[in-house]
Design an enzyme around this catalytic site. Structure first.
Site: not given
Length: 321
Positions: A50, A202, A235
């Site tokens: 994906s 992150y 996304t």
């Protein structure tokens, strides 16, 4: 200084990371850069079912490359493969099921891949995660760190001998512009002491990827290493991990294909390989890995400590033969 970093970063992000940023940058792209033959070349793409990973796999399949899709979910991976094969007409697209948050399994997968395949031209470390609560994998490692940093380290380290035997080998790691606001922290790699903020975790992981790439580039001259920022792309991963950001910025986000553009360029073009190894890229050009006056540079000792701790953690989860 943190406030300064954040302000400078936000101004830069709104100008460069959005869809309009890509459209402005793409005016200087050379289309001939992607007009290359990659028949017979082998590409491994993690997180390829994906988003940016799938867009990358599709682009490489269309150009005739051999594509190894490394994905966590077999059903979604097979659906993505069917779409890629149907669209590209390229049947040399293979699915490998691997959960990159499980670091021991990464060792096992990489060792098995080396035994089954005689070459690999390009490794694209694309898969990543942003788990919003502090969770541990089966090896007792924090999942964001395990997926975004340690598994990238293990997979790359293990496949280096295979890459070195191949023609024009490259390693591309998909990082993030968020790392620009973070300095390498060697004392709290798994966010055991600091308050857990998934966005900052992150960003720390993505800074770690940049440091790893710079170290590998100096140590392994036979392979061309690069790390890149895809910009803010629309996304499924972004929508899931950052729903408020996704909702607020939806009309300004890049397409997955725009996010993947520099990944594909780094993977196949002769122009990309002409740049020195170890650089940080955005929209087909090298850009600084640090904001001006942001105090995010690391000392040699800090980098040495970081790489040493990665090696220790990697060896601790390596299966015994």
């Amino acid at each position: 200084m943190s406030l300064y970093r954040n302000i400078v970063w936000f101004i830069k992000a709104m100008r460069e990371f959005t869809r309009s940023g890509f459209e402005n940058a793409s005016k200087s792209f050379m289309e001939k850069d992607l007009d290359v033959s990659i028949d017979g070349r082998s590409f491994m793409i993690t997180g390829a079912n994906s988003g940016i990973g799938k867009a990358t796999a599709m682009a490489i399949a269309k150009k005739g490359g051999i594509v190894h899709m490394v994905c966590r979910n077999k059903e979604r991976a097979n659906r993505a493969r069917e779409e890629i094969v149907a669209t590209s007409g390229n049947t040399e697209v293979y699915v490998h099921v691997l959960d990159l948050s499980e670091t021991k399994n990464v060792w096992e997968f990489a060792e098995a891949f080396k035994k089954e395949h005689s070459f690999l031209n390009v490794l694209i470390n694309n898969a990543g995660c942003m788990v919003n609560q502090r969770e541990m994998n089966s090896d007792g490692l924090e999942k964001n760190f395990a997926t975004n940093t340690l598994s990238v380290y293990i997979l790359t380290k293990c496949l280096i001998p295979l890459l070195e035997k191949s023609r024009d080998p490259r390693v591309i790691t998909v990082s993030s512009g968020g790392m620009l606001v973070q300095k390498l922290d060697t004392d709290d790699l798994q966010t055991e002491r600091a308050q857990f903020d998934s966005t900052m975790v992150y960003a720390h992981n993505k800074r770690q990827q940049v440091v790893m790439t710079e170290v590998w580039a100096k140590a392994i001259p036979k392979i061309h290493f690069s790390v890149m920022h895809p910009g803010w792309a629309d996304t499924p991963a972004v929508a899931t991990a950052m729903p408020q950001f996704h909702q607020m910025m939806r009309d300004r986000l890049r397409t997955a294909e725009q996010g993947a553009d520099t990944v594909v360029w780094l993977a196949v073009s002769h122009s990309a390989n002409a740049f020195p190894s170890g650089l940080f890229f955005q929209d087909r050009r090298p850009v600084p890995a640090h904001l001006p006056l942001a105090w995010t540079h690391s000392s040699r000792q800090e980098v040495k400590v970081f790489m040493g701790r990665l090696e220790t953690l990697a060896m601790a989860v390596k299966p015994t033969e």
